[in-house]
Every structure is written in structure tokens, then in C-alpha cells.
Motif scaffolding. Structure first.
Motif, PDB file in Angstrom:
ATOM      1  N   THR A 157      96.973   0.837 -23.912  1.00  0.00           N
ATOM      2  CA  THR A 157      97.081   2.206 -24.430  1.00  0.00           C
ATOM      3  C   THR A 157      95.828   3.001 -24.095  1.00  0.00           C
ATOM      4  O   THR A 157      95.906   4.164 -23.667  1.00  0.00           O
ATOM      5  N   SER A 158      94.658   2.365 -24.270  1.00  0.00           N
ATOM      6  CA  SER A 158      93.401   3.057 -23.970  1.00  0.00           C
ATOM      7  C   SER A 158      93.341   3.461 -22.504  1.00  0.00           C
ATOM      8  O   SER A 158      92.938   4.578 -22.160  1.00  0.00           O
ATOM      9  N   LEU A 159      93.723   2.555 -21.651  1.00  0.00           N
ATOM     10  CA  LEU A 159      93.741   2.861 -20.223  1.00  0.00           C
ATOM     11  C   LEU A 159      94.675   4.010 -19.932  1.00  0.00           C
ATOM     12  O   LEU A 159      94.347   4.931 -19.161  1.00  0.00           O
ATOM     13  N   ALA A 160      95.839   3.995 -20.559  1.00  0.00           N
ATOM     14  CA  ALA A 160      96.811   5.051 -20.335  1.00  0.00           C
ATOM     15  C   ALA A 160      96.288   6.385 -20.826  1.00  0.00           C
ATOM     16  O   ALA A 160      96.447   7.417 -20.175  1.00  0.00           O
TER      17      ALA A 160
ATOM     18  N   LEU B 125      95.720   9.391 -18.248  1.00  0.00           N
ATOM     19  CA  LEU B 125      96.612  10.540 -18.405  1.00  0.00           C
ATOM     20  C   LEU B 125      95.952  11.685 -19.154  1.00  0.00           C
ATOM     21  O   LEU B 125      96.607  12.705 -19.434  1.00  0.00           O
ATOM     22  N   ASP B 126      94.678  11.470 -19.500  1.00  0.00           N
ATOM     23  CA  ASP B 126      93.919  12.541 -20.154  1.00  0.00           C
ATOM     24  C   ASP B 126      94.621  13.024 -21.411  1.00  0.00           C
ATOM     25  O   ASP B 126      94.866  14.219 -21.608  1.00  0.00           O
ATOM     26  N   LEU B 127      94.939  12.057 -22.277  1.00  0.00           N
ATOM     27  CA  LEU B 127      95.677  12.392 -23.492  1.00  0.00           C
ATOM     28  C   LEU B 127      94.770  12.458 -24.707  1.00  0.00           C
ATOM     29  O   LEU B 127      95.230  12.684 -25.813  1.00  0.00           O
ATOM     30  N   ALA B 128      93.458  12.250 -24.496  1.00  0.00           N
ATOM     31  CA  ALA B 128      92.553  12.176 -25.650  1.00  0.00           C
ATOM     32  C   ALA B 128      92.586  13.453 -26.467  1.00  0.00           C
ATOM     33  O   ALA B 128      92.481  13.437 -27.693  1.00  0.00           O
ATOM     34  N   SER B 129      92.742  14.585 -25.799  1.00  0.00           N
ATOM     35  CA  SER B 129      92.698  15.853 -26.526  1.00  0.00           C
ATOM     36  C   SER B 129      93.977  16.119 -27.311  1.00  0.00           C
ATOM     37  O   SER B 129      94.021  16.970 -28.178  1.00  0.00           O
TER      38      SER B 129
END
Lengths: 884, 119
Positions: free
Chosen positions: B105-108, B112-116
């Protein structure tokens, strides 16, 4: 609903779930599903169904995955996947190999395609004649009574007289619901402006009950329908075609043969009475109406059989028992009522009645198909054996590298399946094309206009059969190989039964070749039979005057004279006439006895064909007048009947004497006589089947001996025959006369060759295929044998042996096998050809010339097929063998 | 014989992982496992009865779970139910799978720049 869903799941779980899962957790699964369904029950049926459907889907997917990916199954699954992978690689290699050997591949495909495809067509034709449903309910118990007359060529089927039927059938205890029906009469049907011809059958009151007729509209004819009622039942096709499917047709009046008839019913589409093809009859009329329509006593002849009978077997009575009883009754009748000719009666089943005439051609086709199939199988075995020889080095290398025998067998199995599937599919495509052509063309009358369809299961059976044949050939070939791969030179033995197979192929090819030769000779003999007139430029149009004002007394002569005058006014028409119904299948004859002899004595009676015509008809036809005169228009005014005899009739009635001016009795009556006023050259007015049965022809003046069935004949000097002008000329005299079947005489004459040409064409096709395949087989075998021994032969040749001697040494067994096959085939052909004797003409089934010529030809072909590859093999020298 | 390294058995199939997660709360019977999975996943994960018991069968064979006696607080109507509990090996496997999924999940999220996006 919950219970049903649980039950269905239980069944599916039992089928799809692994046994150990069922054993260990089956009750838990069922209990859990019940709880889930109970939990969703308050939410409605849809929710329950959704839960159930999810469970079922998971049973097929997730449960299987979870089970088979368990560790204990990993190794077997891995091995299975590896095997599939190997098989896929083998298949790719096999396809590549087949593409690199197009001769072998195409030969096998063509051989199997032809053999299996033709067999599929024959099977489809047999299904039509043997298994197709008949248009009569409970057809198995229906029998048709016909008469048989013993003619010079054997029994000839004919009708039965009304008197015989009225006397014997009420006494026949083995039959029930018996009814008579006439053989068919052509009358005029008025449906609008243009009169049309209608073929009708006059039936007894129980006819429709006997055949369990089903009606589309109205009712059947019954005992209440008298001659005064003039009721008629129409066929479904006539109702559709002539009356536009008018739903108000029942009760309407239609004019038939100039008389008003009331339509009381229309037969259903699937039911066409007792007829040999769907469109044979347009309508059915009561028996009593025949006197009205055709004239008093028209069907009541004491000698001419105009009827057949239909009935049902009583329960527990077989057809043979009923026929025996009927024949005994008829024999007793004939004792007290002497008949002018030896006649018997017989019973035939309905299927035999419909398809009896097709037996001969279907037999020929079946025999041919079987022969081709057997030869195909044998040749495929040879080709596979040759193929195995080519692969011996490759297989030896593969074996040395570790391939197991099972692996080699698998490669052969894959090749068999691929080639067999392709051959089977092509065979079905060929069968479908041939069946469409056959049913639409030459097979129409053979199949009684029924469609010929290759069954859907053939698409599975044909590839399976082809694959099985190839597989057997491969297995046999592999079986003959030595088990040890260490042999430096893998030898091949020729098939042990090669000689037997070659002999069988030669025998079977001989049978077909004899059939072809017989057919060709028949066609030649048929064409050699002199017509006695010139058909070129001669046209004819048929007309039936039954019931018309022109039928009775002198009116036909007046009408005929007017029409002939109109015809001769047509530009280009050099002569017109009204004469016989040319080249028809039916024959009307009279019994003629010369004056001074007892006309009732059978030995004095001559069967002479009766032909009525107008003056000038003989000249129009081109029949040469040898003595005396033609009939004249003035003969209509004379009390004394005149007749012109053919030279054959004259010779039969007055052998060795002149017939001119003599008198003859006609039809056993000492009071009905005629004076011979002319003798003409022999001519052929009917099909070849009727000609030998009669003792000649007698031409009467139409005015003195009227007949309703005649033809308008016209001769046109040049150009296309103008039937439109002829129709206009006839209708100028009387617009109410219905004309039909306009055709040139050349086409009529050629038309009678149709059946023979069809059989000949089929036999020729099969014969060519059989001979070709047999030759291929012989070439393959000799080439195989020669290759085995080419080193030995090369060395012996180098040591001085003559080439022809070497070739003879290793081909003599093959040639001997061919010779024995030819002899065996000749014996078998004798039996097979005798079954087809009714089809052939002018040739004896035991004609030695045919057998000798055909046998020599097959032997020569077989010998050449053996000798030529043998010569090729012995061309190799020692240096070729040693590769120096 | 030592237990195999849990990492060697990864990845676990979805049904197996879900069952292990449910059993970490304590011994359960089949129906309870199903309902726990449904409620935990907000009905996005639904297992069928056949799937559940096929998974339990594999897990029993692999030593991830064991069959046990009903807990003292079980209802009397549950007498015919079979209860299962997770073993230490099973617990370790579940933890290993969770760590694997977390890393994935962290890699994804990074890729995919989903942190925000949060959530």
C-alpha cells in the motif's frame, strides 16, 4: 422457495465439491447456507436468490481454486499442465510437418473427404426413403392394393378394374377401412380467366377415413356425397396457388371439367392423401362423379385397371397374410370371370408405394458409396504407412534423445485428430453441397420432392470417424515397428494384408466399372431405338378435353379441324395436327383379334396401343405410310370404323399376310370391329418401358374413337418453337380449353433418359473415384516394397539381372492380387448388376463382352500401376545405393 | 520439525486472510466468521459457505487454525456448531500478510501520489 434453493445447492455441492470437502464439511456448509437464507428471508426473495446465486457461483470458482491449489495437488496439476504444454508443442510441430508434406496431407484429406462425404449423402437419402415420416397417420398399418400384369420383361404394376375390387375386397377379412382411388385424371379447372389443368383422383366414400385425413378447412368426402351433390375436396397447394388461400372457399362453387362442383373441404398442408409426391393431386372427387366428369363408364372398363385400393391391416394381421388372402380371393374371381390377361393383385406398404421406384438407383448409390468408403480407408492406411517410413529416422533420433514410445504415439494421435477433424469437416461441406445439388436436380423424383439434408450430428460423426480411421492406421503402422531403438537401420515391413487389400480394391473397382459399362451400353441402346419419326422442329402441347363440349361424338373432329387450320396459319408452322399424348408414361391399349378368330380366346388376342388422331398427324410426325391411306375427315360420317396399323401390329395380327383391307375385332366384342385402311412404319410413342409390352400400335380417327387426352402437334421449319402462338391459335377457337406441358419432342425424348443418365453419372463418378483410389493404393504398395528392396535390386541389376525380370519379381504378387480381385469382382458384379436390371435397357446382366472388356481394362490399369513404379525403383544403380 | 517461515506461505488468499483476521478476536463458528467479515468490510467482502469451509479445510491442514470446544459463553442452541481458533502459526501468517499489504500500500501511495488524498 428456501427448501428448493437448498435442495439445488445440495445437488450442485455433491457434484462439484471435492469428496473430502463433502465428507468433512458437508453438513456445516448446508447448515450455514440455511442460516444465511433465513437471515435474508425478511428482505425478500430477491435477496435470498442473490445469496444463493453467490453461493452457487463460488462453488464453481473459488471453491475449485482453493481446493486444487492445495499443496497435495500441486504436483499432479503441474504434471498435467506440462503435458498440455507438450501436447501444444507437438500439435504445432505436427501442423508444421503436415504443411511441409502437402502431397500426403492433401491426399489423406481428399480421400477421407470423398469417402465419408459421399457416404453421408447416401445416408441422408436413405433417411428420406426409409425413415422420413409419411403424410398419413399410423402409416405402418396402411397398405396399398395394386394389380400386376405379367409382361415379357417381367411383372408390371397396373391398376385394378372396378369389377375386381367390388368383388374381392368386401371378402378380405385381413383389411379394414378399405377404399378405392383412381390413378389420376386430368381435367380443366376454371379459376378465373385462364383455364388450368387439374389432376384429380376419384375416391371411394371411405378413402379419407382410411388415410386419417386432416383438414385445414371443411370436411372430407363421405358416403353422403352422391354424384348429384358434386362435392370436391381441394389439396392445400391448389387452395393456396389457385384460390389465394381464400378462407371462405368452403361452400363455394368451382367449375371442373365444365361442371359446377362445391368445395366441401381443403386438406391440411402436411397431408396429401395417397400420392407419390406432395403436388400429385389437385383435388379429390367422389367416385360417382367420374361418370359425370369423364363420361359414363369411363373408369368402368372390364380390362383396363383404373383403380388402386388403400386400407389398413386388421390388428394382428401381417401384410403377407393379408396379401395371401387377397390373392386367393382374386384367383377365385379370375376362375369364374376369365380375364383377358394374366393379372394378380398385391399389397404393398405405404413406404414401398412412395419410394419403391427409388430402390434401384438408391441401391446403386449405396453400393457405390460403400465401395468408395472401403477403398478410401485402405488407401489412407497405405498413405500413413508410407508416412511412417519417412519418419523412421526422425523417430529413431527422438527415441535416442529420450522420447518415450508414449510420446511418439501422442504425436501420431495428434496428427490423426488434426487431419481427421479437418477431413470430417470438409466431408460434411462436400456432403451438404452434393445433397443440395442432388435434391434440386436429378434426385427430385427419386426423393419424391422431399428435401435432402445432411443431419447435424454428421458434423460430429464425420470428424470422429475420420480421426478413428487415421488413428487405427497410425497404431497399425507403429505396431509394425521394432521396439528397440538401438537398431541402426529400422526396417519396415509391408502390411501383412496388403495383397488382400489390393485384391479387394480391384474387386470393388471391377463392380463399379461393370455398372458403368452396363449403363453406357444402355444409353447407347436407348438412343439406337428408332423413334420412327423426326423429333427436330416438332412441338407438342397437351390438352385434356374431358368434360368439355368437344369431347363427345363428332365435336372433337370439328374442333380439331378448326384448331389444325389455325395452327397452320401461324407463320413458320408447316404442319399442325391433333394426335397422341407423346412420350407419356401411361399406355392405353385395346385387345385386337383378327376377324374369324374367337375374340375371347387369350391366344388370339394382341395388345395393341390405341392412338386417336386427326388426318395429317402421321405426316406431321413424319411417320411413313407404307400401304393404304391416312384417316380422313370424312371418316367421321362413316358407320364403319377405320384403323391404321403399325407394321409390327400388322405382323402380329396377320403374321406373314397383308393386313390391308382386313377387319379386326376390338376389345373382345364381335360387333366392335374396324377395317384396316393403312400400314405405317413403326414409331415409338411411349417410354421404352411400355414399348416391349405391346404388340404394336393402332391409329384410329379421332372422330370415330374419341379420347379426351390428346396433344396439339406442330412442326416448325426453323427458329424457336412458338408456344404462345399455338396457345393463341387454340384459344381463338375456344378460350375455355386448358393447355399444359408445352415441350419440344426432342426434350420429351431426352427426358426419358433422365433416370438412366443419373444412375450412369453416379456410377461413373464412383467408378472413377474407386479406380483412382485403387491405383493410388497399388502405386503406394509397390513403391513401398521397391524401396525396401532397392539396394538388393540395384546389386542384382549390377550383377546382370534383367530389369524386366526384377520388376516382375516384386510386382507379380501385386498383379496376381489384382487379377484375383478382378475375378472376384466379376462374380459380385453379376449379382449387383442384376439388382439394377430394371434401370438398364437393351443389355443383359450376363453379357460376357462387358465383363471381359472391363476386366481386361481394370487388370491393365492395375498392372500399369504396379509396373511403372517398379520400373522407377529399378532405375537406381549401385552407386546410388552406396551414395558414391 | 520447525514451522516454515510465514513469508514462504505468502501471499495468503483473500478468504484465508479474512478468516484469520476474524479468528484473532477469539474462537468462532462458521456463521459468526461470515457475519464478522461482512460487518468488518462493510459488506464489500462476502464469502460463501463453500468458500469458507474450503478455506478452513486448507487452514486446518496447514496448521493455521484448530477446531476447539465452544467457549463458555456460547448459546445452548450452538451445540452443533463447530468452533475454530487461530494458532500461533496462523497469527504469525496473518501478521506477515498484513505487513506485506502495508508495504504494498505504501509503495502504491508513493507511486500514485495519493498521500494528499487522505482517507
Amino acid at each position: 422457495m428456501k427448501l428448493l434453493l437448498l435442495l439445488l445447492h445440495r445437488v450442485a455441492f455433491r457434484v462439484l465439491a471435492p469428496r473430502d470437502l463433502r465428507r468433512d464439511f458437508g453438513p456445516d456448509v448446508r447448515r450455514l447456507l440455511r442460516e444465511l437464507l433465513e437471515a435474508t428471508e425478511p428482505h425478500g426473495r430477491v435477496a435470498m436468490l442473490r445469496v444463493w446465486a453467490t453461493e452457487m457461483l463460488e462453488l464453481v470458482t473459488t471453491v475449485q481454486v482453493l481446493t486444487w491449489t492445495a499443496p497435495k495437488y500441486r504436483e499432479p496439476v503441474r504434471r498435467l499442465i506440462e503435458s498440455l504444454d507438450d501436447a501444444r508443442r507437438d500439435a504445432r510441430t505436427t501442423v508444421h510437418g503436415l504443411r511441409r508434406r502437402p502431397a500426403f496431407t492433401l491426399s489423406v484429406l481428399a480421400t477421407l473427404c470423398v469417402g465419408i462425404g459421399l457416404t453421408a449423402v447416401v445416408h441422408a437419402a436413405a433417411r428420406v426413403s426409409v425413415f422420413s415420416p409419411l403424410p398419413v397417420p399410423d402409416a405402418g398399418e396402411v397398405v396399398v392394393t395394386t394389380g400386376w400384369v405379367v409382361g415379357p420383361r417381367g411383372p408390371i404394376r397396373t391398376g385394378i378394374t372396378a369389377r375386381e375390387l367390388r368383388t374381392i375386397t368386401p371378402q378380405a377379412g385381413g383389411l379394414s377401412e378399405f377404399a378405392v382411388f383412381s390413378l389420376g385424371s386430368d381435367i380443366t379447372l376454371e379459376t378465373g380467366d385462364v383455364p388450368a389443368r387439374a389432376r384429380v383422383s376419384f375416391v371411394g366414400p371411405d378413402f379419407f377415413r382410411a388415410v386419417r385425413a386432416e383438414m385445414a378447412l371443411g370436411r372430407v368426402l363421405n358416403q353422403d356425397d352422391t354424384a348429384d351433390d358434386r362435392s370436391v375436396v381441394l389439396s392445400h397447394a391448389t387452395w393456396e396457388r389457385r384460390f389465394g388461400s381464400d378462407s371462405t372457399i368452403v361452400g363455394r362453387s368451382v367449375e371442373m371439367a365444365g361442371f359446377p362442383f362445391t368445395v366441401v373441404g381443403v386438406l391440411s398442408e402436411a397431408h396429401w392423401g395417397v400420392a407419390r409426391r406432395p403436388a400429385e393431386f389437385d383435388a379429390w372427387l367422389p367416385l360417382s362423379a367420374s361418370d359425370v366428369v369423364l363420361g359414363p363408364g369411363a373408369l368402368q372398363s372390364l380390362t383396363q385397371g383404373s383403380f388402386w385400393g388403400v386400407g389398413r391391416l386388421q390388428p394382428g394381421v401381417t401384410r403377407i397374410e393379408a396379401e395371401r388372402e387377397l390373392r386367393a380371393l382374386h384367383a377365385a374371381f379370375a376362375e369364374s370371370n376369365p380375364l383377358p390377361e394374366a393379372r394378380s393383385v398385391s399389397l404393398m406398404g405405404l413406404r414401398e408405394f412412395y419410394f419403391g421406384g427409388a430402390t434401384g438407383p438408391l441401391t446403386a448409390v449405396s453400393i457405390g458409396a460403400l465401395i468408395v468408403l472401403l477403398i478410401s480407408f485402405a488407401n489412407v492406411a497405405f498413405l500413413v504407412h508410407l508416412r511412417g517410413r519417412e519418419r523412421k529416422a526422425e523417430d529413431a533420433l527422438r527415441t535416442a534423445l529420450g522420447a518415450s514410445r508414449a510420446r511418439l504415439v501422442r504425436a501420431s494421435v495428434i496428427e490423426a485428430l488434426l487431419l481427421g477433424s479437418a477431413a470430417g469437416v470438409f466431408a460434411c461441406i462436400l456432403a451438404r453441397w452434393v445433397s443440395l445439388w442432388f435434391a434440386a436436380g436429378p434426385g427430385q423424383s427419386l426423393l419424391r420432392f422431399r428435401p435432402l439434408e445432411v443431419q447435424p450430428e454428421a458434423w460430429l460423426v464425420a470428424p470422429a470417424l475420420a480421426s478413428a480411421i487415421l488413428l487405427a492406421s497410425h497404431v497399425t503402422e507403429l505396431w509394425s515397428r521394432p521396439a528397440s531403438p538401438s537398431s541402426s537401420r529400422v526396417t519396415r515391413r509391408a502390411p501383412r494384408f496388403a495383397g488382400l487389400v489390393i485384391g479387394a480394391e480391384a474387386a470393388l473397382a471391377m463392380v463399379l466399372a461393370v455398372g458403368v459399362a452396363m449403363g453406357a451400353r444402355s444409353l447407347t441402346a436407348l438412343r439406337d431405338v428408332a423413334l420412327g419419326y423426326e423429333p427436330a422442329g416438332l412441338g407438342s402441347v397437351r390438352v385434356n378435353l374431358a368434360g368439355s363440349p368437344h369431347e363427345v361424338g363428332t365435336r372433337p373432329s370439328t374442333f380439331a379441324q378448326e384448331v389444325v387450320d389455325e395452327l397452320e396459319r401461324i407463320p413458320g408452322v408447316s404442319a399442325g395436327a391433333m394426335g397422341p399424348d407423346m412420350m407419356g408414361r401411361s399406355v392405353t391399349h385395346v385387345h385386337m383379334t383378327r376377324e374369324g378368330l374367337d375374340p375371347s380366346a387369350d391366344a388370339n388376342i394382341r395388345r395393341i396401343q390405341w392412338i386417336s388422331l386427326t388426318p395429317g398427324t402421321l405426316a406431321t410426325l413424319g411417320i411413313e405410310l407404307l400401304e393404304g391411306r391416312d384417316v380422313a375427315w370424312t371418316d367421321a360420317e362413316s358407320e364403319e370404323m377405320v384403323v391404321i396399323l403399325s407394321e409390327r401390329a400388322a405382323a402380329n395380327v396377320w403374321p406373314g399376310e397383308s393386313a390391308l383391307g382386313r377387319r379386326v375385332h376390338v376389345n373382345e366384342s364381335p360387333h366392335a370391329g374396324a377395317t384396316v385402311v393403312g400400314i405405317v412404319r413403326n414409331a415409338r410413342h411411349n417410354s421404352r418401358y411400355a414399348q416391349p409390352y405391346l404388340d404394336g400400335d393402332a391409329y384410329f380417327a379421332l372422330a370415330q374413337k374419341p379420347t379426351p387426352r390428346v396433344s396439339f402437334l406442330f412442326r416448325q421449319a426453323s427458329g424457336t418453337l412458338d408456344y404462345t402462338a399455338v396457345e393463341e391459335a387454340v384459344h381463338h377457337v375456344d378460350p375455355g380449353v386448358a393447355l399444359y406441358d408445352a415441350l419440344s419432342m426432342e426434350r420429351r425424348v431426352r427426358g426419358e433418359e433422365t433416370a438412366l443418365r443419373m444412375v450412369l453419372m453416379i456410377l461413373l463418378a464412383y467408378g472413377a473415384i474407386a479406380l483412382g483410389l485403387a491405383v493410388c493404393g497399388i502405386v503406394s504398395l509397390v513403391a513401398t516394397t521397391g524401396e525396401d528392396r532397392h539396394a538388393e535390386l540395384a546389386i542384382r541389376s549390377a550383377l546382370g539381372a534383367r530389369r524386366t525380370q526384377l520388376v516382375w519379381e516384386f510386382t507379380r504378387l501385386t498383379v496376381a492380387a489384382v487379377g484375383l480381385g478382378v475375378l472376384g469382382g466379376a462374380l459380385f458384379a453379376r449379382v449387383a448388376v442384376s439388382r439394377l436390371a430394371p434401370v438398364f435397357f437393351g443389355v443383359s446382366p450376363t453379357d460376357p463382352t462387358v465383363y471381359v472388356v472391363v476386366g481386361a481394362t481394370v487388370l491393365a490399369l492395375g498392372g500399369a500401376a504396379a509396373w511403372l513404379p517398379g520400373l522407377h525403383t529399378t532405375k537406381k544403380t549401385v552407386s546410388d545405393v552406396l551414395h558414391v | 520439525m520447525s514451522k516454515p517461515d510465514p513469508v514462504e506461505r505468502l501471499p495468503l488468499s483473500l478468504p484465508v486472510f479474512q478468516v484469520l483476521l476474524s479468528l484473532t478476536s477469539g474462537p468462532m463458528h462458521g456463521y459468526a466468521i461470515l457475519t464478522d467479515i461482512q460487518s468488518r468490510s462493510d459488506t464489500t467482502v462476502e464469502l460463501g459457505a463453500g468458500t469458507l469451509y474450503a478455506a478452513i479445510k486448507r487452514m486446518l491442514a496447514a496448521g493455521m487454525v484448530v477446531e476447539c470446544d465452544p467457549p463458555p459463553d456460547a448459546e445452548t442452541s450452538d451445540a452443533r456448531r463447530r468452533y475454530y481458533d487461530v494458532t500461533e502459526h496462523g497469527r504469525a501468517l496473518a501478521a506477515a500478510e498484513a505487513r506485506r499489504l502495508r508495504a504494498l500500500t505504501s509503495l502504491a501511495v508513493d507511486r500514485l501520489d495519493l498521500a494528499s488524498e487522505g482517507g
